[in-house]
Design a protein around this motif. Structure first.
Motif, short mmCIF file in Angstrom:
data_model
loop_
_atom_site.label_atom_id
_atom_site.label_comp_id
_atom_site.label_asym_id
_atom_site.label_seq_id
_atom_site.Cartn_x
_atom_site.Cartn_y
_atom_site.Cartn_z
N GLN A 52 0.76 -1.15 -0.20
CA GLN A 52 -0.04 -0.15 0.16
C GLN A 52 0.65 1.13 0.29
N ARG B 216 0.46 4.42 1.64
CA ARG B 216 0.64 4.77 2.63
C ARG B 216 0.37 4.47 3.89
N ASP C 297 -0.72 6.01 7.22
CA ASP C 297 -1.68 7.56 7.62
C ASP C 297 -2.44 7.06 8.67
N ALA C 298 -2.60 8.07 9.35
CA ALA C 298 -3.95 7.78 10.19
C ALA C 298 -5.00 7.31 10.11
N ALA C 299 -5.37 7.18 8.49
CA ALA C 299 -6.73 6.28 8.30
C ALA C 299 -5.83 4.85 8.70
N ALA C 300 -4.70 4.56 8.67
CA ALA C 300 -4.62 3.05 7.60
C ALA C 300 -3.43 2.18 9.56
N PHE D 169 4.30 7.60 1.40
CA PHE D 169 3.94 8.49 2.48
C PHE D 169 3.63 7.61 4.44
N ASP E 57 3.03 9.48 8.22
CA ASP E 57 3.44 9.81 9.20
C ASP E 57 3.21 9.59 10.23
N SER E 58 2.94 10.77 11.04
CA SER E 58 4.04 9.93 12.69
C SER E 58 2.18 9.30 13.28
N SER E 59 1.31 8.78 12.86
CA SER E 59 0.06 8.33 13.29
C SER E 59 1.00 6.23 12.62
N LEU F 59 3.74 6.00 12.12
CA LEU F 59 5.73 6.25 12.60
C LEU F 59 4.84 5.04 13.78
N GLY F 60 3.88 6.08 14.83
CA GLY F 60 3.77 5.12 15.72
C GLY F 60 3.20 3.81 15.81
N THR G 46 10.00 10.14 1.71
CA THR G 46 9.52 11.23 2.10
C THR G 46 9.02 10.28 3.65
N VAL H 84 10.86 10.93 7.15
CA VAL H 84 10.44 11.10 9.28
C VAL H 84 11.14 10.63 9.37
N ALA I 46 -9.71 11.26 9.44
CA ALA I 46 -9.12 10.85 9.21
C ALA I 46 -9.11 10.82 7.48
N GLU I 47 -9.81 9.87 6.72
CA GLU I 47 -10.29 9.68 5.54
C GLU I 47 -10.55 10.99 4.87
N ARG J 185 -7.20 12.37 4.79
CA ARG J 185 -6.21 11.75 2.97
C ARG J 185 -6.90 12.28 1.65
N LEU K 130 3.51 16.12 4.59
CA LEU K 130 3.59 15.82 6.27
C LEU K 130 3.50 17.09 7.06
N GLU L 283 0.44 15.92 9.67
CA GLU L 283 -0.06 16.55 10.90
C GLU L 283 -0.53 17.76 11.53
N GLU M 111 4.76 5.88 20.78
CA GLU M 111 4.18 5.63 19.63
C GLU M 111 3.05 6.75 19.11
N LEU N 248 7.77 17.51 14.46
CA LEU N 248 7.71 17.69 12.51
C LEU N 248 7.03 18.77 12.59
#
Lengths: 111, 148
Positions: free
Chosen positions: A18, A20, A22-25, A53, A55-57, A59-60, A83, A87, B23-24, B27, B52, B56, B116, B123
């Motif tokens: 995939q 990305r 991100d926060a949605a995934a 891509f 994001d911090s989510s 990464l967490g 990118t 991060v 979140a969607e 995106r 990025l 954030e 986490e 950032l």
């Protein structure tokens, strides 16, 4: 989120298919990784070459997977795109994870 | 979802987008912003930094200003001589203490205690310049620049 796991020697290579994390995934990524790492006991190499891509989510979520695998089963990374690499560098997480340029480099020490 | 604020202040090629605070929604808005004129022709590194910082900033609004409640975010971009100016507006709760978080880098201590979260504002502060936050009536207005 689609991820693909294969064993190579004592190493489990997991590829994220995939573009990305991100926060949605992030939650889905953690769930898929938990399922994929049920097999094997050795190192886990996470192939991020298709992930443009993170994001911090995201990464967490990667950090959470590393912690849940525990110290005896290190999570290593390979194929960071620009990118994603940024991060890890800006958060200094690149000092925590072993990061290989490509999957082949991570496989060199596989038993 | 329309964009209520005037999109162009005379500088040309401005961008204005309203999105649902999910979140969607973030995106989808990023996909649209990255392929629109102010960002489309920038370098890959600039576009990566923009994606990025915007991710954030907007994820923070979803998670903290609206805290899971339905809401609306407006994103504006305006080119200027040095790069791009960004304006992100929401109608959620104000920043605690009325100011932006310091964004100190999370402490990377023992393996079992690795953080986490808490990376977002670090950032943003590392990549953006001229950060300015204001609470105006019922809105949070965040302004920043990305320099080319």
């Amino acid at each position: 989120m689609e991820i693909e796991a294969r064993t190579q020697g004592d190493m489990l290579v997991v590829r994220v298919r995939q573009d990305r994390i991100d926060a949605a995934a992030a939650i889905q990524f953690k769930d898929r990784m938990r399922e994929a790492t049920q097999v094997g006991q050795g190192r886990v190499l996470l192939d991020l070459s298709q992930v443009a891509f993170l994001d911090s989510s995201g990464l967490g979520a990667v950090v959470a997977v590393r912690k849940s695998l525990g110290p005896d089963r290190p999570l290593e990374l390979a194929g960071l795109t620009p990118t994603v690499e940024k991060v890890f560098r800006l958060t200094r997480m690149d000092s925590i994870f072993t990061i290989h340029p490509a999957v082949q480099d991570g496989l060199r020490n596989a038993g | 979802m329309g964009c209520a604020m005037p999109a162009d202040q005379g500088g040309g090629a401005a961008f204005c987008l309203a999105l649902p605070a999910t979140a969607e929604g973030v995106r989808a808005a990023l996909r649209q912003a990255l392929t629109s004129p102010p960002l489309r022709r920038q370098s890959p590194a600039f576009r990566g930094a923009a994606e990025l910082v915007l991710a954030e900033a907007m994820n923070n609004i979803v998670e903290h200003a609206y805290a899971g409640q339905p809401g609306r975010i407006e994103l504006r971009m305006q080119p200027h001589a040095g790069g791009l100016a960004f304006l992100v507006t929401d109608w959620g709760r104000p920043m605690p203490g009325g100011a932006l978080p310091p964004g100190n880098p999370p402490v990377l201590s023992a393996e079992a205690d690795l953080p986490e979260g808490g990376f977002g504002w670090h950032l943003i502060r590392r990549l953006a310049s001229g950060l300015d936050y204001r609470r105006i009536a019922d809105r949070n207005v965040l302004r920043f620049d990305l320099l080319a």
